[in-house]
Design a protein around this motif. Structure first.
Motif, PDB file in Angstrom:
ATOM      1  N   LYS A  19       2.084   2.554   9.222  1.00 60.41           N
ATOM      2  CA  LYS A  19       1.674   3.929   8.926  1.00 60.41           C
ATOM      3  C   LYS A  19       0.236   4.107   9.381  1.00 60.41           C
ATOM      4  O   LYS A  19      -0.605   3.254   9.135  1.00 60.41           O
ATOM      5  CB  LYS A  19       1.759   4.213   7.421  1.00 60.41           C
ATOM      6  CG  LYS A  19       3.152   4.122   6.855  1.00 60.41           C
ATOM      7  CD  LYS A  19       3.126   4.207   5.355  1.00 60.41           C
ATOM      8  CE  LYS A  19       2.680   2.838   4.887  1.00 60.41           C
ATOM      9  NZ  LYS A  19       2.920   2.475   3.560  1.00 60.41           N
ATOM     10  N   LEU A  20      -0.020   5.231   9.998  1.00 52.27           N
ATOM     11  CA  LEU A  20      -1.373   5.559  10.414  1.00 52.27           C
ATOM     12  C   LEU A  20      -1.805   6.770   9.607  1.00 52.27           C
ATOM     13  O   LEU A  20      -1.225   7.836   9.716  1.00 52.27           O
ATOM     14  CB  LEU A  20      -1.421   5.870  11.911  1.00 52.27           C
ATOM     15  CG  LEU A  20      -2.770   6.212  12.496  1.00 52.27           C
ATOM     16  CD1 LEU A  20      -3.746   5.057  12.307  1.00 52.27           C
ATOM     17  CD2 LEU A  20      -2.631   6.544  13.970  1.00 52.27           C
ATOM     18  N   HIS A  21      -2.804   6.586   8.753  1.00 55.47           N
ATOM     19  CA  HIS A  21      -3.316   7.666   7.905  1.00 55.47           C
ATOM     20  C   HIS A  21      -4.458   8.354   8.638  1.00 55.47           C
ATOM     21  O   HIS A  21      -5.447   7.707   8.996  1.00 55.47           O
ATOM     22  CB  HIS A  21      -3.836   7.117   6.570  1.00 55.47           C
ATOM     23  CG  HIS A  21      -2.778   6.539   5.706  1.00 55.47           C
ATOM     24  ND1 HIS A  21      -2.226   7.235   4.661  1.00 55.47           N
ATOM     25  CD2 HIS A  21      -2.148   5.340   5.722  1.00 55.47           C
ATOM     26  CE1 HIS A  21      -1.314   6.486   4.070  1.00 55.47           C
ATOM     27  NE2 HIS A  21      -1.255   5.341   4.693  1.00 55.47           N
ATOM     28  N   ILE A  22      -4.312   9.642   8.845  1.00 56.18           N
ATOM     29  CA  ILE A  22      -5.342  10.438   9.507  1.00 56.18           C
ATOM     30  C   ILE A  22      -5.685  11.599   8.585  1.00 56.18           C
ATOM     31  O   ILE A  22      -4.814  12.374   8.200  1.00 56.18           O
ATOM     32  CB  ILE A  22      -4.857  10.969  10.871  1.00 56.18           C
ATOM     33  CG1 ILE A  22      -4.496   9.804  11.773  1.00 56.18           C
ATOM     34  CG2 ILE A  22      -5.928  11.860  11.480  1.00 56.18           C
ATOM     35  CD1 ILE A  22      -3.888  10.233  13.100  1.00 56.18           C
ATOM     36  N   ARG A  78      -1.901   1.085   8.178  1.00 60.83           N
ATOM     37  CA  ARG A  78      -1.490   0.424   6.944  1.00 60.83           C
ATOM     38  C   ARG A  78      -0.022   0.010   7.016  1.00 60.83           C
ATOM     39  O   ARG A  78       0.770   0.595   7.748  1.00 60.83           O
ATOM     40  CB  ARG A  78      -1.640   1.361   5.737  1.00 60.83           C
ATOM     41  CG  ARG A  78      -3.013   1.897   5.515  1.00 60.83           C
ATOM     42  CD  ARG A  78      -3.906   0.817   4.915  1.00 60.83           C
ATOM     43  NE  ARG A  78      -5.154   1.346   4.435  1.00 60.83           N
ATOM     44  CZ  ARG A  78      -6.211   1.556   5.207  1.00 60.83           C
ATOM     45  NH1 ARG A  78      -6.162   1.290   6.471  1.00 60.83           N
ATOM     46  NH2 ARG A  78      -7.331   2.023   4.697  1.00 60.83           N
ATOM     47  N   GLY A  79       0.350  -0.926   6.174  1.00 58.24           N
ATOM     48  CA  GLY A  79       1.753  -1.279   5.955  1.00 58.24           C
ATOM     49  C   GLY A  79       2.483  -1.800   7.169  1.00 58.24           C
ATOM     50  O   GLY A  79       3.642  -1.467   7.384  1.00 58.24           O
ATOM     51  N   LEU A  80       1.861  -2.657   7.953  1.00 58.64           N
ATOM     52  CA  LEU A  80       2.476  -3.156   9.170  1.00 58.64           C
ATOM     53  C   LEU A  80       3.554  -4.188   8.857  1.00 58.64           C
ATOM     54  O   LEU A  80       3.342  -5.105   8.057  1.00 58.64           O
ATOM     55  CB  LEU A  80       1.404  -3.782  10.071  1.00 58.64           C
ATOM     56  CG  LEU A  80       1.857  -4.271  11.432  1.00 58.64           C
ATOM     57  CD1 LEU A  80       2.379  -3.106  12.268  1.00 58.64           C
ATOM     58  CD2 LEU A  80       0.709  -4.954  12.151  1.00 58.64           C
ATOM     59  N   THR A  81       4.721  -4.029   9.462  1.00 64.34           N
ATOM     60  CA  THR A  81       5.780  -5.033   9.388  1.00 64.34           C
ATOM     61  C   THR A  81       6.218  -5.387  10.803  1.00 64.34           C
ATOM     62  O   THR A  81       6.108  -4.582  11.728  1.00 64.34           O
ATOM     63  CB  THR A  81       7.018  -4.544   8.600  1.00 64.34           C
ATOM     64  OG1 THR A  81       7.557  -3.397   9.238  1.00 64.34           O
ATOM     65  CG2 THR A  81       6.687  -4.252   7.161  1.00 64.34           C
ATOM     66  N   ASP A 108       0.807  -1.219   0.000  1.00 61.36           N
ATOM     67  CA  ASP A 108       0.000   0.000   0.000  1.00 61.36           C
ATOM     68  C   ASP A 108       0.843   1.274   0.000  1.00 61.36           C
ATOM     69  O   ASP A 108       0.337   2.355   0.225  1.00 61.36           O
ATOM     70  CB  ASP A 108      -0.964   0.008   1.182  1.00 61.36           C
ATOM     71  CG  ASP A 108      -0.251  -0.052   2.526  1.00 61.36           C
ATOM     72  OD1 ASP A 108       0.994  -0.078   2.566  1.00 61.36           O
ATOM     73  OD2 ASP A 108      -0.949  -0.066   3.554  1.00 61.36           O
ATOM     74  N   SER A 109       2.137   1.142  -0.295  1.00 62.78           N
ATOM     75  CA  SER A 109       2.982   2.337  -0.388  1.00 62.78           C
ATOM     76  C   SER A 109       2.718   3.032  -1.719  1.00 62.78           C
ATOM     77  O   SER A 109       2.197   2.426  -2.666  1.00 62.78           O
ATOM     78  CB  SER A 109       4.468   1.959  -0.306  1.00 62.78           C
ATOM     79  OG  SER A 109       4.851   1.241  -1.465  1.00 62.78           O
TER      80      SER A 109
END
Length: 172
Positions: free
Chosen positions: A164-167, A111-114, A66-67
């Motif tokens: 990443k946390l999209h706000i 999103r994009g958890l590693t 999702d990058s």
């Protein structure tokens, strides 16, 4: 580039770093991207971007990443074995970058958890902090496409989660 703010949370041997992405395009023009989306993408991904023939573009599960770079690559080259055709020869690079911006502007949530695992031996006898992880190579790194953290049993490693946390800002 988007502005990035970060904060950290650590508990025992588990560190969690979240990057909070605020308003601002990654590449180009969101309005142009909206036009491109409504011209071609809406057919498979729907007006609400929740999918149909194509996958949901606003949920938290992205098989191919999702990058901005991953989304651009999918738009440019398509996805073999699916209905997602390559658009690199159809749309200009600027239009494809604008489409990426539009898609990213609609994201909310985690999103994009590693997950990276480090041997405990590196931290024995030391006070643990996220800074103590600098310069140490992880033993294992895994993408967690479902963005769900589940730990069970005894943990014999130091774990570092990154995502990443999209706000969205009000009115965006």
């Amino acid at each position: 580039m988007k502005s990035v703010k970060s904060f950290s949370f650590s508990r025992l041997t588990c560190g969690l770093i979240l990057f909070i992405l605020f308003k601002g395009p990654v590449f180009a023009d969101i309005e142009k991207g909206k036009t491109v989306f409504s011209t071609m993408c809406v057919t498979c991904h729907g007006h609400d971007m929740k999918g149909g023939i194509g996958p949901n573009l606003v949920d938290d599960f992205w098989k191919k990443g999702d990058s901005a770079e991953a989304i651009f690559d999918i738009i440019t080259h398509g996805v073999e074995g699916t209905e997602m055709m390559p658009f690199g020869a159809i749309y200009s690079e600027e239009d494809r970058k604008s489409l990426v911006d539009f898609i990213l502007s609609k994201q909310e949530g985690f999103r994009g958890l590693t997950r990276s695992l480090y041997a405990k031996k590196y931290f024995d006898g030391k006070r643990f902090s996220l800074d103590s992880m600098n310069g140490i190579k992880y033993d294992v790194r895994q993408n967690i496409p479902e963005n769900k953290i589940f730990l069970s049993g005894k943990i014999n490693s130091v774990i570092n989660f990154n995502g990443k946390l999209h706000i969205k800002e009000e009115g965006y």
